[in-house]
Design an enzyme around this catalytic site. Structure first.
Site, PDB file in Angstrom:
ATOM      1  N   GLY A  16      -3.936   7.622  -2.363  1.00  0.00           N
ATOM      2  CA  GLY A  16      -3.748   9.147  -2.179  1.00  0.00           C
ATOM      3  C   GLY A  16      -2.356   9.850  -1.799  1.00  0.00           C
ATOM      4  O   GLY A  16      -1.936  10.784  -1.969  1.00  0.00           O
ATOM      5  N   GLY A  68      19.092  24.317 -32.990  1.00  0.00           N
ATOM      6  CA  GLY A  68      18.079  25.091 -31.986  1.00  0.00           C
ATOM      7  C   GLY A  68      18.650  24.889 -30.638  1.00  0.00           C
ATOM      8  O   GLY A  68      18.008  25.512 -29.915  1.00  0.00           O
ATOM      9  N   ALA A  69      19.257  23.743 -30.329  1.00  0.00           N
ATOM     10  CA  ALA A  69      19.774  23.555 -28.920  1.00  0.00           C
ATOM     11  C   ALA A  69      20.560  24.741 -28.633  1.00  0.00           C
ATOM     12  O   ALA A  69      20.585  25.136 -27.579  1.00  0.00           O
ATOM     13  CB  ALA A  69      20.553  22.152 -29.000  1.00  0.00           C
TER      14      ALA A  69
HETATM   15  C1  HXC Z   1      -6.183   1.513   7.647  1.00  0.00           C
HETATM   16  C2  HXC Z   1      -4.338   0.351   7.193  1.00  0.00           C
HETATM   17  C3  HXC Z   1      -4.268   0.604   5.875  1.00  0.00           C
HETATM   18  C4  HXC Z   1      -5.126   1.402   5.372  1.00  0.00           C
HETATM   19  C5  HXC Z   1      -2.321  -0.504   6.426  1.00  0.00           C
HETATM   20  N1  HXC Z   1      -3.203  -0.660   7.580  1.00  0.00           N
HETATM   21  N2  HXC Z   1      -3.168   0.297   5.461  1.00  0.00           N
HETATM   22  N3  HXC Z   1      -5.242   0.445   8.031  1.00  0.00           N
HETATM   23  N4  HXC Z   1      -6.146   1.873   6.380  1.00  0.00           N
HETATM   24  N5  HXC Z   1      -5.166   1.870   4.230  1.00  0.00           N
HETATM   25  C6  HXC Z   1      -2.990  -1.065   8.734  1.00  0.00           C
HETATM   26  C7  HXC Z   1      -2.995  -2.636   8.697  1.00  0.00           C
HETATM   27  O1  HXC Z   1      -4.305  -3.174   8.982  1.00  0.00           O
HETATM   28  C8  HXC Z   1      -1.967  -3.088   9.953  1.00  0.00           C
HETATM   29  O2  HXC Z   1      -2.821  -2.848  11.221  1.00  0.00           O
HETATM   30  C9  HXC Z   1      -0.842  -1.996   9.835  1.00  0.00           C
HETATM   31  O3  HXC Z   1      -1.369  -0.993   8.973  1.00  0.00           O
HETATM   32  C10 HXC Z   1       0.337  -2.498   8.936  1.00  0.00           C
HETATM   33  O4  HXC Z   1      -0.288  -2.999   7.722  1.00  0.00           O
HETATM   34  P1  HXC Z   1       0.456  -4.331   7.179  1.00  0.00           P
HETATM   35  O5  HXC Z   1      -0.543  -4.628   5.904  1.00  0.00           O
HETATM   36  O6  HXC Z   1       0.508  -5.293   8.254  1.00  0.00           O
HETATM   37  O7  HXC Z   1       1.785  -3.956   6.806  1.00  0.00           O
HETATM   38  P2  HXC Z   1       2.658  -4.389   5.419  1.00  0.00           P
HETATM   39  O8  HXC Z   1       2.420  -5.915   5.249  1.00  0.00           O
HETATM   40  O9  HXC Z   1       4.063  -3.669   5.514  1.00  0.00           O
HETATM   41  O10 HXC Z   1       1.762  -3.548   4.181  1.00  0.00           O
HETATM   42  C11 HXC Z   1       1.779  -2.374   4.027  1.00  0.00           C
HETATM   43  C12 HXC Z   1       0.792  -1.951   2.889  1.00  0.00           C
HETATM   44  C13 HXC Z   1      -0.562  -2.817   3.214  1.00  0.00           C
HETATM   45  C14 HXC Z   1       1.435  -2.336   1.477  1.00  0.00           C
HETATM   46  C15 HXC Z   1       0.614  -0.417   2.929  1.00  0.00           C
HETATM   47  O11 HXC Z   1      -0.865  -2.348   4.372  1.00  0.00           O
HETATM   48  C16 HXC Z   1      -1.733  -2.318   2.289  1.00  0.00           C
HETATM   49  O12 HXC Z   1      -1.749  -2.627   1.039  1.00  0.00           O
HETATM   50  N6  HXC Z   1      -2.617  -1.348   2.646  1.00  0.00           N
HETATM   51  C17 HXC Z   1      -3.751  -0.989   1.982  1.00  0.00           C
HETATM   52  C18 HXC Z   1      -3.239  -0.018   0.766  1.00  0.00           C
HETATM   53  C19 HXC Z   1      -4.397   0.684   0.272  1.00  0.00           C
HETATM   54  O13 HXC Z   1      -5.183  -0.281  -0.503  1.00  0.00           O
HETATM   55  N7  HXC Z   1      -4.777   1.750   0.586  1.00  0.00           N
HETATM   56  C20 HXC Z   1      -5.777   2.431   0.041  1.00  0.00           C
HETATM   57  C21 HXC Z   1      -5.382   3.085  -1.135  1.00  0.00           C
HETATM   58  S1  HXC Z   1      -6.801   3.913  -1.933  1.00  0.00           S
HETATM   59  P3  HXC Z   1      -2.146  -3.789  12.480  1.00  0.00           P
HETATM   60  O14 HXC Z   1      -3.188  -3.309  13.313  1.00  0.00           O
HETATM   61  O15 HXC Z   1      -2.168  -5.082  11.939  1.00  0.00           O
HETATM   62  O16 HXC Z   1      -0.755  -3.260  12.511  1.00  0.00           O
HETATM   63  C22 HXC Z   1      -6.432   5.397  -1.550  1.00  0.00           C
HETATM   64  C23 HXC Z   1      -7.452   6.550  -2.251  1.00  0.00           C
HETATM   65  C24 HXC Z   1      -7.218   7.744  -2.071  1.00  0.00           C
HETATM   66  O17 HXC Z   1      -5.427   5.924  -1.070  1.00  0.00           O
HETATM   67  C25 HXC Z   1      -7.018   8.612  -3.443  1.00  0.00           C
HETATM   68  C26 HXC Z   1      -6.881   9.907  -3.469  1.00  0.00           C
HETATM   69  C27 HXC Z   1      -6.757  10.613  -4.484  1.00  0.00           C
END
Ligand code: HXC
Length: 510
Positions: free
Chosen positions: A170, A404-405
């Site tokens: 999102g 044209g440009a």
């Molecule tokens: C809740 C989340 C989170 C999420 C990260 N965290 N993403 N919590 N919801 N989406 C939390 C982790 O649990 C972790 O908590 C802290 O944030 C840091 O994340 P890490 O994974 O340790 O960090 P990193 O290794 O740097 O990786 C970052 C990241 C990864 C690449 C962003 O966290 C990730 O892949 N997150 C999920 C991404 C995702 O799939 N999002 C949903 C997309 S769907 P702690 O407590 O350990 O610090 C979407 C739909 C919307 O967005 C569409 C609308 C059109």
């Protein structure tokens, strides 16, 4: 009373700490600043006023009721940049990875609503993991609310997105609907679906950087308008950009004190265009020599280098420069260059920023790759953008304006207000060689005849005068006086009023 005051300070301290020391340290170790450090750098000292510092999420699933952090992963509020109001939100990666919950979204939409109502730019700083997984559909709803406001604010107030960390799901679509996206090299990336999903679905193995790093988006995909080496540089450049932008579509362009001479003559411009018509030269030199103090903020510098776009000032007032660049692909218009310039022209027109166009274009790029890629529609975007623009339009043809440009590049026929040409201009339906090969096809086996005819064609048509005789060119000017002429033209056009016929909105060839 002292206790109550003390409690407020204590609660503030907790909120300011976000996800805690350990996560702040991890953020710093990655070379990233925290959300609050970013806000402090972006805004004038002491000007930040924070909203909703104590907002917490309301999720009770997955044990979330026991994990509440005041602020809920986004720092929001307003402040000033060189004295002018901006609204902003900065995702706090230390709190649930900056992910978007229902309340997090409400904090953002509050800022968007205030910015729109009070007509000031909104800046979003992104460093986040997308939708808060624990909240599910509530987070999707939150994104939808943000997207809707992005669209309503488009063309009313400038919207800028700065990507300073992961940005997925999102979080990519809101930036995509703003006016500008800037990234930080090596620490930020943007994609709709990450490397793991890509591997599962398409079996491609890519790193996050290869999929959506600044190196991709600032050069290949054109999603990003610029990339910087670190957070500090990016934020300081955003301050510079905001100085160029009007606060809204009804505000005047900023007028800054200029220490440059309006009548500055640049003798070196008289020799900028080489004698050999096929030899390139750097069009950026002309832009810098025309702009106040040579200050030019380039947009999409690393993409479609055959056209240059960006902001500068003339007599202290912002203008948008658009220029063909003979140093890249001879300045030809292709699909990428057309799209890049069209979007820039439309931004300037939305916000009342005059257009200054420098033309040296041999035409549209021929070939199947371009035609299959939709050159007709992409080229039409630029044509459309110039034709619908009602802001002051000043054009200078330095050398080639072929086919044209010629029409597309802010010509008289597209309501160019002042159309100048240098004496070196060649305004023609095509280059002399191509024209002679068509007109005198029967003499092709006689090289002497062809040479003679080519010379004849060049003398008659490859000049500014045929167009000037028709009034398509208002005046043939000396290169050295280009800045002075542009200053005066824009002064003369200051009160321009022009309106297109009423319509709900146009139907630009997307
Ligand atoms: C809740 C989340 C989170 C999420 C990260 N965290 N993403 N919590 N919801 N989406 C939390 C982790 O649990 C972790 O908590 C802290 O944030 C840091 O994340 P890490 O994974 O340790 O960090 P990193 O290794 O740097 O990786 C970052 C990241 C990864 C690449 C962003 O966290 C990730 O892949 N997150 C999920 C991404 C995702 O799939 N999002 C949903 C997309 S769907 P702690 O407590 O350990 O610090 C979407 C739909 C919307 O967005 C569409 C609308 C059109």
């Amino acid at each position: 009373m002292t206790d109550i005051l003390g409690e407020l300070e204590a609660r503030r301290d907790v909120a300011r700490l976000g996800g805690g020391e350990r996560r702040i340290e991890a953020q710093h170790k990655r070379g990233k600043l925290t959300a609050r450090e970013r806000v402090a750098l972006l805004l004038d000292d002491g000007s930040f006023e924070e909203f909703d510092m104590f907002v917490e999420h309301r999720c009770t699933d997955f044990g979330m009721q026991d994990q509440k952090i005041p602020g809920d992963g986004v720092v929001t509020g307003w402040g000033t940049i060189n004295g002018r109001v901006v609204y902003l939100f900065a995702k706090d990666f230390t709190v649930f990875g900056g992910s978007l919950s229902e309340t997090h979204a409400q904090k953002i939409t509050k800022v968007q609503d205030m910015a729109l109502k009070n007509r000031a730019p909104v800046i979003g700083v992104f460093d986040a993991g997308g939708a808060r997984i624990q909240e599910g559909v509530a987070a999707l709803g939150g994104y939808g609310e943000v997207f809707q406001r992005n669209v309503l604010a488009s063309g009313v107030i400038p919207q800028i997105s700065v990507i300073m960390g992961p940005c997925a799901g999102g979080d990519v679509y809101s930036p995509a609907m703003t006016d500008f996206i800037f990234m930080v090299r090596d620490t930020s990336y943007m994609f709709v679906t990450g490397p793991d999903v890509v591997k599962t679905v398409t079996n491609e193995t890519v790193t996050a950087e290869q999929l959506g790093g600044a190196s991709v988006h600032a050069t290949k995909s054109s999603i990003a308008d610029g990339a910087y080496d670190n957070d500090v540089e990016a934020l300081l450049q955003m301050r510079r950009l905001v100085d160029f932008l009007p606060s809204s579509n009804t505000a005047d362009v900023p007028q800054l004190p200029s220490f440059d001479d309006d009548g500055r003559v640049e003798a070196s411009l008289d020799t900028l265009v080489p004698t050999n018509p096929n030899q390139p030269y750097d069009m950026k030199e002309l832009i810098r020599k025309v702009a106040d103090e040579g200050d030019f903020f380039e947009i999409q510098e690393g993409f479609a280098k055959n056209i240059i776009v960006g902001f500068g000032r003339v007599s202290g007032s912002t203008v948008g420069f658009i220029a063909n660049q003979p140093m890249a692909l001879a300045g030809v218009l292709d699909s990428d260059a057309s799209r890049k310039a069209a979007r820039f022209v439309r931004f300037c027109d939305c916000f009342g920023i005059p257009l200054v166009t420098f033309v040296d274009v041999p035409g549209f790029l021929p070939g199947t790759a371009q035609e299959y890629g939709g050159l007709i529609k992409h080229g039409a975007k630029l044509l459309f953008a110039y034709a619908e623009a009602t802001v002051p339009k000043v054009t200078v043809i330095t050398r080639k304006a072929y086919g044209g440009a010629y029409d597309v590049m802010s010509s008289k026929h597209l309501r160019g207000d002042m159309n100048y040409a240098w004496p070196s201009a060649e305004i023609a339906v095509m280059g002399a060689k191509g024209a002679v090969e068509i007109i005198h096809r029967q003499s092709l086996d006689n090289p002497e005849e062809i040479e003679k005819r080519t010379k004849e064609y060049e003398d008659r048509f490859c000049s500014p005068f045929v167009a000037a005789e028709r009034g398509y060119i208002d005046e043939v000017i000396m290169p050295h006086s280009t800045r002075k002429r542009i200053v005066r033209a824009l002064f003369m056009l200051r009160n321009k009023e022009l309106q297109n016929p009423w319509k709900k909105h146009d139907n630009i060839p997307l």
